[in-house]
Design a protein around this motif. Structure first.
Motif, short mmCIF file in Angstrom:
data_model
loop_
_atom_site.label_atom_id
_atom_site.label_comp_id
_atom_site.label_asym_id
_atom_site.label_seq_id
_atom_site.Cartn_x
_atom_site.Cartn_y
_atom_site.Cartn_z
N ASP A 174 0.86 -1.33 -0.07
CA ASP A 174 -0.05 0.15 -0.21
C ASP A 174 0.76 1.29 -0.04
O ASP A 174 1.67 1.34 1.11
N GLU B 236 0.50 4.05 0.35
CA GLU B 236 0.32 5.10 1.45
C GLU B 236 0.76 4.65 2.85
O GLU B 236 0.70 5.30 3.75
N TYR C 133 -6.42 -1.47 -1.78
CA TYR C 133 -5.64 -0.20 -1.80
C TYR C 133 -5.98 0.73 -2.98
O TYR C 133 -6.34 0.39 -4.05
N SER D 89 -3.80 2.78 -3.72
CA SER D 89 -2.30 3.10 -4.38
C SER D 89 -1.45 1.86 -4.02
O SER D 89 -0.62 1.71 -3.39
N TRP E 69 0.98 -1.48 -5.00
CA TRP E 69 2.23 -1.77 -5.74
C TRP E 69 2.55 -3.27 -5.22
O TRP E 69 2.72 -3.65 -4.40
#
Ligand SMILES: [Zn+2]
Length: 228
Positions: A194, A196, A220, A222, A224
């Motif tokens: 996440d 963030e 999430y 954002s 990855w």
């Protein structure tokens, strides 16, 4: 030994069971479900428990009921590899609704945990209510695709024995050198990030407990790696 550990825990206020609410453990109470050493032709660590990239990818379907987490541990092994009970216990169910087909087995243990063995090759010969001891062969490993060549592995969960509604990280409960085991396998052990809060739930041992049937914990904004 136990007294000293308890004293240290009381002094520091820390739990050995990481930051989740799983019952505190003085030592890991369970053994590996496979006998003998790991290796490419015996067994190896395939997918960790928790916020894995694989579970994240399938969070809206396969892992939706487990909050988007891989709520067990995957160990690869050729079909027919003997599966051992990870602790003393009593068989609770054989081929239940808990999934992880084609066959599964659930054993209750006296320490408050239960162990669930999924993707078994054939129906276990164990009977409900039957006592088992740690290390006893209770099943044979299989393949969820029933081919024995696509992805033969077992899915091992550790839940609470009272309700079976909570899942815990087996790596904190099974005695093994998990960091070394994570070095070999078909692909790296990876966790979804996440962006963030990128460090959270990216460690083998620090993963949230699973509350089955509760909302996703990793949807999430954002992520990855990026969403698929
Ligand atoms: Zn699994």
């Amino acid at each position: 030994m136990l007294g000293l550990t308890a004293l240290l825990l009381a002094t520091t206020g820390l739990s050995t069971a990481s930051a989740d609410s799983s019952p505190p453990q003085e030592e890991r109470p369970f053994i590996m479900p496979f006998a003998g050493p790991p290796g490419p032709d015996t067994w190896f660590f395939l997918q960790a428990y928790g916020n894995t990239t694989f579970a994240y990818r399938f969070r809206n379907n396969v892992y939706y009921g487990g909050q988007g987490l891989h709520f067990g541990l995957d160990l690869a092994a050729p079909c027919g590899t003997p599966v051992r009970a990870i602790g003393d216990g009593v068989v609770f169910s054989v081929d239940s609704w808990h999934g992880a087909g084609p066959h599964n087995l659930l054993i209750n243990h006296s320490n408050g945990y239960a162990s669930f063995y999924g993707h078994l090759l054939v129906r276990s010969r164990m009977k409900i209510g039957q006592k088992v001891v740690a290390g006893e062969v209770v099943a044979l490993s299989g393949d969820p695709d029933r081919t024995c060549i696509s992805r033969p592995h077992i899915h091992l969960e550790i839940r609470d024995s009272e309700t079976h509604a909570y899942g815990y990280n087996p790596l904190n409960l099974i005695e093994a050198d998990w960091e070394r085991l994570a070095l070999i396998g078909a692909e790296p052990i990876r966790f979804e990030m996440d962006m963030e809060n990128p460090r959270r739930w990216t460690d083998l041992f620090e993963q949230p407990e699973t509350r089955f049937g509760h909302p996703l914990v990793n949807d999430y904004a954002s992520p990855w790696p990026f969403d698929w």
